[in-house]
Every structure is written in C-alpha cells, then in structure tokens.
Design an enzyme around this catalytic site. Structure first.
Site, PDB file in Angstrom:
ATOM      1  N   SER A 187       0.709  -1.062  -0.032  1.00 27.99           N
ATOM      2  CA  SER A 187       0.859  -0.142  -0.344  1.00 27.99           C
ATOM      3  C   SER A 187       0.757   1.155   0.047  1.00 27.99           C
ATOM      4  O   SER A 187       2.115   1.191   0.462  1.00 27.99           O
ATOM      5  CB  SER A 187      -1.090  -0.236   1.719  1.00 27.99           C
ATOM      6  OG  SER A 187      -1.867   0.877   1.979  1.00 27.99           O
ATOM      7  N   TYR A 200      -1.718  -0.741  10.458  1.00 30.41           N
ATOM      8  CA  TYR A 200      -1.845  -1.933   9.424  1.00 30.41           C
ATOM      9  C   TYR A 200      -0.767  -1.255   8.464  1.00 30.41           C
ATOM     10  O   TYR A 200      -0.611  -1.559   7.762  1.00 30.41           O
ATOM     11  CB  TYR A 200      -3.742  -1.018   8.746  1.00 30.41           C
ATOM     12  CG  TYR A 200      -3.511  -1.063   7.367  1.00 30.41           C
ATOM     13  CD1 TYR A 200      -3.922  -1.847   6.916  1.00 30.41           C
ATOM     14  CD2 TYR A 200      -3.294   0.232   6.200  1.00 30.41           C
ATOM     15  CE1 TYR A 200      -4.462  -2.541   5.296  1.00 30.41           C
ATOM     16  CE2 TYR A 200      -3.096  -0.486   4.803  1.00 30.41           C
ATOM     17  CZ  TYR A 200      -4.096  -1.262   4.440  1.00 30.41           C
ATOM     18  OH  TYR A 200      -4.234  -1.364   2.794  1.00 30.41           O
TER      19      TYR A 200
HETATM   20  P1  NAD Z   1     -12.053  -5.544   0.322  1.00 28.64           P
HETATM   21  O1  NAD Z   1     -12.481  -4.928   1.173  1.00 28.64           O
HETATM   22  O2  NAD Z   1     -12.662  -5.527  -0.940  1.00 28.64           O
HETATM   23  O3  NAD Z   1     -11.147  -6.687   0.525  1.00 28.64           O
HETATM   24  C1  NAD Z   1      -9.974  -7.231   1.069  1.00 28.64           C
HETATM   25  C2  NAD Z   1     -10.265  -8.824   1.242  1.00 28.64           C
HETATM   26  O4  NAD Z   1     -10.146  -9.357   3.097  1.00 28.64           O
HETATM   27  C3  NAD Z   1     -12.055  -8.573   2.028  1.00 28.64           C
HETATM   28  O5  NAD Z   1     -13.051  -8.980   1.152  1.00 28.64           O
HETATM   29  C4  NAD Z   1     -11.536 -10.443   3.421  1.00 28.64           C
HETATM   30  O6  NAD Z   1     -12.246 -11.478   2.351  1.00 28.64           O
HETATM   31  C5  NAD Z   1     -10.343 -10.642   2.804  1.00 28.64           C
HETATM   32  N1  NAD Z   1      -9.671 -10.693   4.315  1.00 28.64           N
HETATM   33  C6  NAD Z   1      -9.893  -9.749   5.736  1.00 28.64           C
HETATM   34  N2  NAD Z   1      -9.570 -10.745   6.489  1.00 28.64           N
HETATM   35  C7  NAD Z   1      -9.389 -12.066   5.906  1.00 28.64           C
HETATM   36  C8  NAD Z   1      -9.690 -13.055   6.616  1.00 28.64           C
HETATM   37  N3  NAD Z   1      -8.624 -12.867   7.607  1.00 28.64           N
HETATM   38  N4  NAD Z   1      -9.334 -14.210   6.080  1.00 28.64           N
HETATM   39  C9  NAD Z   1      -9.592 -14.264   4.843  1.00 28.64           C
HETATM   40  N5  NAD Z   1      -9.585 -13.166   4.220  1.00 28.64           N
HETATM   41  C10 NAD Z   1      -9.747 -11.982   4.859  1.00 28.64           C
HETATM   42  O7  NAD Z   1     -10.746  -4.593   0.240  1.00 28.64           O
HETATM   43  P2  NAD Z   1      -9.393  -4.009  -0.695  1.00 28.64           P
HETATM   44  O8  NAD Z   1      -9.541  -1.956  -0.353  1.00 28.64           O
HETATM   45  O9  NAD Z   1      -9.855  -4.198  -2.038  1.00 28.64           O
HETATM   46  O10 NAD Z   1      -8.223  -4.922  -0.094  1.00 28.64           O
HETATM   47  C11 NAD Z   1      -7.845  -5.730  -1.175  1.00 28.64           C
HETATM   48  C12 NAD Z   1      -5.960  -5.429  -0.479  1.00 28.64           C
HETATM   49  O11 NAD Z   1      -6.037  -4.505  -0.962  1.00 28.64           O
HETATM   50  C13 NAD Z   1      -5.755  -5.531   1.149  1.00 28.64           C
HETATM   51  O12 NAD Z   1      -4.562  -6.117   1.158  1.00 28.64           O
HETATM   52  C14 NAD Z   1      -5.689  -3.473   1.373  1.00 28.64           C
HETATM   53  O13 NAD Z   1      -4.903  -3.891   2.060  1.00 28.64           O
HETATM   54  C15 NAD Z   1      -5.127  -4.010  -0.028  1.00 28.64           C
HETATM   55  N6  NAD Z   1      -4.915  -2.108  -0.013  1.00 28.64           N
HETATM   56  C16 NAD Z   1      -6.554  -1.049  -0.438  1.00 28.64           C
HETATM   57  C17 NAD Z   1      -6.080   0.121  -1.001  1.00 28.64           C
HETATM   58  C18 NAD Z   1      -7.419   0.574  -1.168  1.00 28.64           C
HETATM   59  O14 NAD Z   1      -7.639   1.484  -0.662  1.00 28.64           O
HETATM   60  N7  NAD Z   1      -8.623   0.025  -1.477  1.00 28.64           N
HETATM   61  C19 NAD Z   1      -4.349   0.877  -0.769  1.00 28.64           C
HETATM   62  C20 NAD Z   1      -3.923  -0.165  -0.539  1.00 28.64           C
HETATM   63  C21 NAD Z   1      -4.108  -1.316  -0.374  1.00 28.64           C
END
Ligand code: NAD
Ligand code: MG
Length: 295
Positions: A187, A200
């Site tokens: 991230s 985080y």
């Molecule tokens: P999202 O909520 O759609 O996806 C996150 C997913 O993590 C959830 O759908 C869930 O299935 C899974 N998850 C969480 N805890 C879990 C557990 N204990 N066991 C199994 N699955 C679990 O959100 P997203 O933004 O698509 O996130 C995906 C990745 O992208 C994450 O690693 C997040 O840190 C990273 N990220 C997101 C952003 C953003 O702005 N959205 C920015 C930087 C990084």
C-alpha cells in the site's frame, strides 16, 4: 474519445462518495456506489492460459478485479474470502465461470494458521496443482488514538496481513513449479503512513521487505515474487472501518490525479506480475496510486 485514449483524471468520478459504514469485512453488494471491477471492460488475451491461481480476498474490491482478469486471461481460480462474504464470492464465481474457467469457492479465515495452510492444500487438490498465488486479503481498521488500539486488533492486523502471507507461501512452495509467480499486496501506507493506521501501515512496509527477501531466495528456483502497492481505491475495506466515515466523500482527492482509483485499474498490474510478460522482474513493488511519489 476512443477506449485507447482515456483521460485518467475524468475516467471515473472524483469524490462525492456518500458517508456510509458497514461492519468489517464489508460487502461489495452494499457499497454505494458500487465499484468497477472490470466486469464490462476487461478483455483477456491468453496471458495466463492454463494457469492455476489462488486469490485471497477474491470476493470484493481489488481481489475481485484480479480474479475476473485472471479468469479472462485463461486461469482457473480458487477464490478465498471470509464466510460472511459468501454472497459476494458467489457473484465472482459466476463471472469466472462465465469466462469459461473453473471457480472454486474456498472460504477460510487466513488469520488462523490451520485455515491458511488448509486453504493452500485445498487449492492444490481442486486445481491439480498451483502456480500462481495472489495474496490480496487484508485487514485495515482506522483508530485515531494509539491508546484505543487493542492488542486484539493489532494481532488480527498482523496475522491477516503478514503471518497469513508467511503461512500461505510456506505451504505453497513445495507445489510451485519453476515459472510460478507470487503477487503480494502492499500500500501507499508503507511509505506515507496515516496517523490512524499505525498497525496497518506497518504490515504493508513489512510485506514490501518480506517480498524482496523471498524474491532473492526463490529466484534460483524460477519462482518470482512481486508486489502491487495501491493508493486509495474504492472498495468495501474503506467503508467498513478502513477510513473514518467523514473522510469518505473526499476519498482519493489528495492524489495528483485527484480521485480514488477503481479496482478495475489494478487488474493489469496483477496480471503483468503474474504472467511471463514480467519474466525478468522479481522483488519489485509496482505502485498504482494516482501519481503519489514513492521511494
Ligand atoms: P476488500 O474489503 O474488498 O478486500 C479485502 C478482503 O480481505 C475482504 O474481501 C476479505 O475477504 C479479506 N479478508 C480480510 N480478513 C480476512 C481473513 N482473516 N481471512 C480471509 N480473508 C480476509 O478491500 P480491498 O481494498 O480490495 O483490499 C484488498 C487489499 O488491498 C488489502 O490487502 C488492502 O490492504 C489492500 N489495499 C487497499 C487499498 C484501498 O484503498 N482500497 C489501498 C492499498 C492497499
Ligand atoms: Mg470482501
């Protein structure tokens, strides 16, 4: 303007997201407005034909966009998510099958070692092997004051974002052939941590470094490890405690492109790092963040 000449500033709306909140993990089906995962736009060209992929966090957001793209590029996909996200995951399975590929619904809480390891064993069994692991699941809860960060939260964030990565990769390694690829998810928070995301942001810096070390170790085996580092993307994570609700309307406005990204805009990065097109790239972090400078 044609598809091939798209203004990145106006491609998607900037800001104006309504304040909203869901319990974590949120559901894509309850996100307002819904996000774009490339359902109507991603076109595959056979970059992953015959590949066997495990995608964590595949039900929504970035993982959903990646699962759709992997399937349209020709991969069979094991979809991991939490049990409460079954309905979101079924929608993704439908899209994978529509692309003519096998979808395996594999709920598991990867913050629990036995479930994380069991997930990998199940993926190998269902796909008859494994050669692509996209670690996308993540835990993010915004807490203004360090005094209010519980040990339970700190632990859950590290177990989900860091320990699970270790367990999944360790369990997968004996099965991964030369040519296999691992794509992890960091991230912008690794370099520009928000004051309310102490736990985080730290996990995301760890993921960058862990991936660089692993890439060194696995290069001689022909296994590549790379990372995608997203900036602000519109996903349920942000609307279920990842950000304070009052910050949602302006979410992403701080980027040079002036808006949040949509998951569809990340699919190409996850495909590139998974496919032989990146065969000379390992230990790299690809930043997809609307133009925020990174080290
Ligand atoms: P999202 O909520 O759609 O996806 C996150 C997913 O993590 C959830 O759908 C869930 O299935 C899974 N998850 C969480 N805890 C879990 C557990 N204990 N066991 C199994 N699955 C679990 O959100 P997203 O933004 O698509 O996130 C995906 C990745 O992208 C994450 O690693 C997040 O840190 C990273 N990220 C997101 C952003 C953003 O702005 N959205 C920015 C930087 C990084
Ligand atoms: Mg989800």
């Amino acid at each position: 303007m044609t598809d091939q000449l798209t203004d990145p500033v106006t491609r998607y709306p900037g800001g104006g997201y309504p304040e909203q909140s869901q319990d974590a993990p949120g559901l894509e089906s309850e996100l307002r407005p819904g996000a774009d995962h490339g359902e109507d736009s991603y076109r595959g060209t056979g970059k992953l034909t015959g590949r066997k992929a495990l995608v964590t966090g595949a039900d929504s957001g970035i993982g959903r966009a990646t699962a759709i793209a992997y399937a349209r590029e020709g991969a069979d996909v094991v979809l991991n998510y939490l049990p409460s996200e079954q309905s979101d995951a079924e929608e993704v399975a439908r899209l994978v099958e529509q692309a003519g590929r096998k979808a395996v619904l594999a709920p598991a809480d990867i913050s629990v070692e036995e479930e994380a390891r069991g997930l990998v064993r199940r993926a190998v069994e269902e796909l008859g092997g494994l050669d692509l692991v996209a670690n996308i699941a993540g835990e993010q809860q915004y807490v203004e004051d360090l005094a209010d960060v519980t040990t339970e939260q700190f632990d859950r964030t590290f177990r989900t974002n860091v320990y699970a990565l270790f367990w999944i990769v360790q369990e997968a390694l004996p099965h991964l052939p030369a040519g296999a690829t691992i794509v992890n998810t960091s991230s912008i928070q690794a370099y520009q941590p928000s004051p309310g995301l102490v736990d985080y942001a730290s996990t995301k810096a760890t993921i960058n470094t862990m991936s660089k070390a692993l890439a060194q170790q696995l290069a001689p085996k022909g296994i590549r490890v790379n990372v995608v580092a997203p900036g602000p993307f519109w996903t349920p994570l942000q609307a279920s405690g990842g950000q304070p609700t009052e910050k949602l309307p302006e979410f992403g406005a701080e980027t040079p492109l002036g808006r949040a990204g949509q998951p569809a805009e990340l699919a190409g990065a996850y495909v590139y790092l998974a496919s032989p097109e990146s065969s000379y790239v390992t230990g790299e972090t690809l930043n997809v963040n609307g133009g925020m400078p990174t080290p």
